[in-house]
Write a protein that holds these residues in place. Sequence first.
Motif, PDB file in Angstrom:
ATOM      1  N   SER A 184      17.802   0.473  -1.391  1.00 21.05           N
ATOM      2  CA  SER A 184      16.885  -0.300  -2.167  1.00 21.05           C
ATOM      3  C   SER A 184      17.111   0.420  -3.721  1.00 21.05           C
ATOM      4  N   VAL A 185      16.180  -0.381  -4.489  1.00 17.66           N
ATOM      5  CA  VAL A 185      16.215  -0.323  -5.860  1.00 17.66           C
ATOM      6  C   VAL A 185      14.896   0.290  -6.142  1.00 17.66           C
ATOM      7  N   MET A 186      14.836   1.420  -6.886  1.00 16.25           N
ATOM      8  CA  MET A 186      13.418   1.992  -7.408  1.00 16.25           C
ATOM      9  C   MET A 186      13.329   1.485  -8.852  1.00 16.25           C
ATOM     10  N   LEU A 187      12.423   0.361  -9.176  1.00 16.13           N
ATOM     11  CA  LEU A 187      12.280  -0.243 -10.079  1.00 16.13           C
ATOM     12  C   LEU A 187      11.158   0.675 -11.152  1.00 16.13           C
ATOM     13  N   GLY A 188      10.042   0.823 -10.632  1.00 16.74           N
ATOM     14  CA  GLY A 188       9.232   1.333 -11.514  1.00 16.74           C
ATOM     15  C   GLY A 188       7.811   1.600 -10.829  1.00 16.74           C
ATOM     16  N   LEU A 189       6.854   1.794 -11.494  1.00 12.53           N
ATOM     17  CA  LEU A 189       5.413   1.939 -11.133  1.00 12.53           C
ATOM     18  C   LEU A 189       4.577   0.753 -11.593  1.00 12.53           C
ATOM     19  N   THR A 190       3.679   0.516 -10.516  1.00 15.72           N
ATOM     20  CA  THR A 190       2.400  -0.483 -10.826  1.00 15.72           C
ATOM     21  C   THR A 190       1.479   0.142 -11.554  1.00 15.72           C
ATOM     22  N   LYS A 191       0.376  -0.470 -12.152  1.00 19.50           N
ATOM     23  CA  LYS A 191      -0.558   0.032 -12.615  1.00 19.50           C
ATOM     24  C   LYS A 191      -1.451   1.125 -11.762  1.00 19.50           C
ATOM     25  N   GLY A 192      -1.305   0.772 -10.576  1.00 18.44           N
ATOM     26  CA  GLY A 192      -2.126   1.760  -9.483  1.00 18.44           C
ATOM     27  C   GLY A 192      -1.290   3.112  -9.367  1.00 18.44           C
ATOM     28  N   GLY A 193       0.168   3.129  -9.841  1.00 14.00           N
ATOM     29  CA  GLY A 193       0.743   4.316  -9.622  1.00 14.00           C
ATOM     30  C   GLY A 193       1.654   4.040  -8.409  1.00 14.00           C
ATOM     31  N   THR A 194       2.019   2.774  -7.719  1.00  7.90           N
ATOM     32  CA  THR A 194       2.770   2.647  -6.702  1.00  7.90           C
ATOM     33  C   THR A 194       4.095   2.317  -7.107  1.00  7.90           C
ATOM     34  N   MET A 195       5.199   3.341  -6.769  1.00  5.70           N
ATOM     35  CA  MET A 195       6.428   2.844  -6.861  1.00  5.70           C
ATOM     36  C   MET A 195       7.086   1.706  -6.155  1.00  5.70           C
ATOM     37  N   ILE A 196       7.412   0.724  -6.935  1.00  3.70           N
ATOM     38  CA  ILE A 196       8.067  -0.420  -6.397  1.00  3.70           C
ATOM     39  C   ILE A 196       9.583  -0.100  -6.258  1.00  3.70           C
ATOM     40  N   ASN A 197       9.799  -0.143  -4.849  1.00  7.08           N
ATOM     41  CA  ASN A 197      11.073   0.299  -4.118  1.00  7.08           C
ATOM     42  C   ASN A 197      11.564  -1.093  -3.509  1.00  7.08           C
ATOM     43  N   GLU A 198      12.579  -1.947  -4.065  1.00  6.34           N
ATOM     44  CA  GLU A 198      12.692  -3.266  -3.398  1.00  6.34           C
ATOM     45  C   GLU A 198      14.144  -2.997  -2.490  1.00  6.34           C
ATOM     46  N   PRO A 199      14.048  -3.628  -1.369  1.00  5.23           N
ATOM     47  CA  PRO A 199      15.247  -3.577  -0.619  1.00  5.23           C
ATOM     48  C   PRO A 199      16.512  -4.475  -1.460  1.00  5.23           C
ATOM     49  N   LEU A 200      17.745  -3.735  -1.516  1.00  2.97           N
ATOM     50  CA  LEU A 200      18.914  -4.034  -2.177  1.00  2.97           C
ATOM     51  C   LEU A 200      19.225  -5.735  -1.758  1.00  2.97           C
ATOM     52  N   ASN A 201      19.023  -5.862  -0.649  1.00  2.76           N
ATOM     53  CA  ASN A 201      19.362  -7.341   0.117  1.00  2.76           C
ATOM     54  C   ASN A 201      18.414  -8.334  -0.448  1.00  2.76           C
ATOM     55  N   LEU A 202      17.287  -7.844  -1.270  1.00  4.34           N
ATOM     56  CA  LEU A 202      16.444  -9.065  -1.705  1.00  4.34           C
ATOM     57  C   LEU A 202      16.954  -9.277  -3.278  1.00  4.34           C
ATOM     58  N   MET A 203      17.666  -8.251  -3.803  1.00  5.15           N
ATOM     59  CA  MET A 203      17.996  -8.286  -5.196  1.00  5.15           C
ATOM     60  C   MET A 203      19.554  -9.023  -5.383  1.00  5.15           C
ATOM     61  N   MET A 204      19.976  -9.657  -4.240  1.00  9.42           N
ATOM     62  CA  MET A 204      21.364  -9.845  -4.313  1.00  9.42           C
ATOM     63  C   MET A 204      21.680 -11.147  -5.466  1.00  9.42           C
ATOM     64  N   LYS A 205      20.620 -11.673  -5.908  1.00  8.99           N
ATOM     65  CA  LYS A 205      20.790 -12.831  -6.965  1.00  8.99           C
ATOM     66  C   LYS A 205      19.745 -12.578  -8.046  1.00  8.99           C
ATOM     67  N   THR A 206      19.812 -11.627  -8.816  1.00  3.33           N
ATOM     68  CA  THR A 206      18.644 -11.317  -9.855  1.00  3.33           C
ATOM     69  C   THR A 206      19.168 -11.646 -11.276  1.00  3.33           C
ATOM     70  N   THR A 207      18.064 -12.380 -11.924  1.00  3.81           N
ATOM     71  CA  THR A 207      18.035 -12.587 -13.320  1.00  3.81           C
ATOM     72  C   THR A 207      17.171 -11.729 -13.976  1.00  3.81           C
ATOM     73  N   ILE A 208      17.363 -11.492 -15.333  1.00  2.32           N
ATOM     74  CA  ILE A 208      16.654 -10.651 -16.169  1.00  2.32           C
ATOM     75  C   ILE A 208      16.614 -11.346 -17.438  1.00  2.32           C
ATOM     76  N   PHE A 209      15.149 -11.475 -18.217  1.00  2.00           N
ATOM     77  CA  PHE A 209      15.061 -12.014 -19.182  1.00  2.00           C
ATOM     78  C   PHE A 209      14.009 -11.297 -20.025  1.00  2.00           C
ATOM     79  N   GLY A 210      13.700 -11.480 -21.214  1.00  2.00           N
ATOM     80  CA  GLY A 210      12.515 -11.127 -22.066  1.00  2.00           C
ATOM     81  C   GLY A 210      13.014  -9.663 -22.837  1.00  2.00           C
TER      82      GLY A 210
END
Length: 504
Positions: A184-210
């Motif tokens: 998985s990929v540890m991305l960061g914390l929500t406002k509630g303090g939960t670590m978002i840890n997304e499975p790598l297989n859901l990030m196989m086609k990722t675009t990043i902007f802004g």
Amino acid sequence: MEFRVRKGPWDKIFSGNLEGFEVEMYSNTEGLILVSVLEKENEEIQGSVIEIFKVFHAEGSVEDFLETLPKEATAIFKHEPKETIKFLLLSSSPSYVKYEENVFCDEADKLMEKLITSSSTIKEFSKAYDLQLIEIEKSPERIRSSFFSHPLIVPLLSPKEMPGINNNRETRSSSQEIVSGKGSVMLGLTKGGTMINEPLNLMMKTTIFGSTPKDRKHVIHLIAEGALMSSTPAVLFDWDKSFLGLNRPNPEAKLLKDYKVDLEPIGFPIKHFTRDQVHVDLNLITVKGLLELIGLKEGEEQQIISKLIKDKKPNSMEELIAAAKKIELRDEAKITNKYRAIRILSLISHKYKGLFGGKNEIKEISKEWGKSIGKVGIIHMEGLDEFASTLLIHNLLKGISVEYSKTGKGINSFVLLPEIKEVLGSKDQSIMTTEIIDLLNKLKSVGVGFALSSDRPIDLRKEVMKISEAEIFLINRNDVGVKVAKSKQFRIKLRPGLSACEEK
């Protein structure tokens, strides 16, 4: 071991090559096993992945106890005529270091101290489960001999899965998925303090902007770490040396704790590929697309060049030009076309000297490097213009696609393309750009993921957004929208890197 690591003496219990990796294993009188996986380049040791194990003889139901552990552990059973002997191995986190004595020894010390502390806690905890854990060094000689003579010890602690062996390691904590079977990929914390840890297989086609290029590259950095921590190799195209810090642990360990990252800073193995080490493989090139990039329309010259590449399989532009010169023709029009083809090739060769060559070593560029940690191949793109960048990216993506079409399913590699507007710009409708998008789209089918970044979606060809499955949009580093698999959406602040972040 040529370095003087504390808590010695260390006795060598194995040294050899396992599945292409040079491995050394040592034990000491405190029941510790030190495993060192050596990274070599031209027979010179560059770095090492260190992992340390604490061994216990287990009396009781070790199976039930394993289910409760928040740390990685390995249980080994050895059935003998009169009894079944059980062992429990606790592991430190693996850590990559440069192969220098002070660096190696300091990291080994740190791993040992943490492991000894956690082992002591787990030993006390085991008493509540009617399980007695006895340090291997305090066990009878027959128990010690039984452990060290076990035929699976070396492959179980080795850097890769060995054929025919069922690995019993289990990762119990979502924040410690170091050997999580492509995790998985540890991305960061929500406002509630939960670590978002997304499975790598859901990030196989990722675009990043802004936000800014620096912030977008930080997301690329975090995705690279996610792949590498899942033992997946990564291929990273770097135009401005923004990612050299991946090789070193983040010096600000406290920042990780502030973001609830329960892992120590770590550097990752890197292999650098400069312009003289990667080339545009002429045998994978689309000649029509090449000529279009230099402003030439389809004609006889294209047919001549295409046929020469197919028949001669040249390893350099010079070989291709030489082969063209040897063509014997009688028809005056065809002779004219031949010399036009030679002039075109000569002009390209002169302007882009060294860019074109033979087959790239994709297995080296995207090299699986053990089950504990991945290795990143950094393609140095500094100084390349749009023409050269487009050709090289197209060529390497095609090579990666061909290479992994031969392998099994799963996540085989991850391609990272920061700030790709120059190559995939919205106004660029060229053959090469179209083929790059098609290659990116099909990578997932051969187990290869990608992540790319740019300023705004509108700056890229619309086809890019059509193939995207995970979108990350930054207002700034502390306000990031994440949309995965067309349903899950989060707002987070990005975590610091496990490795040093030097994005520009």
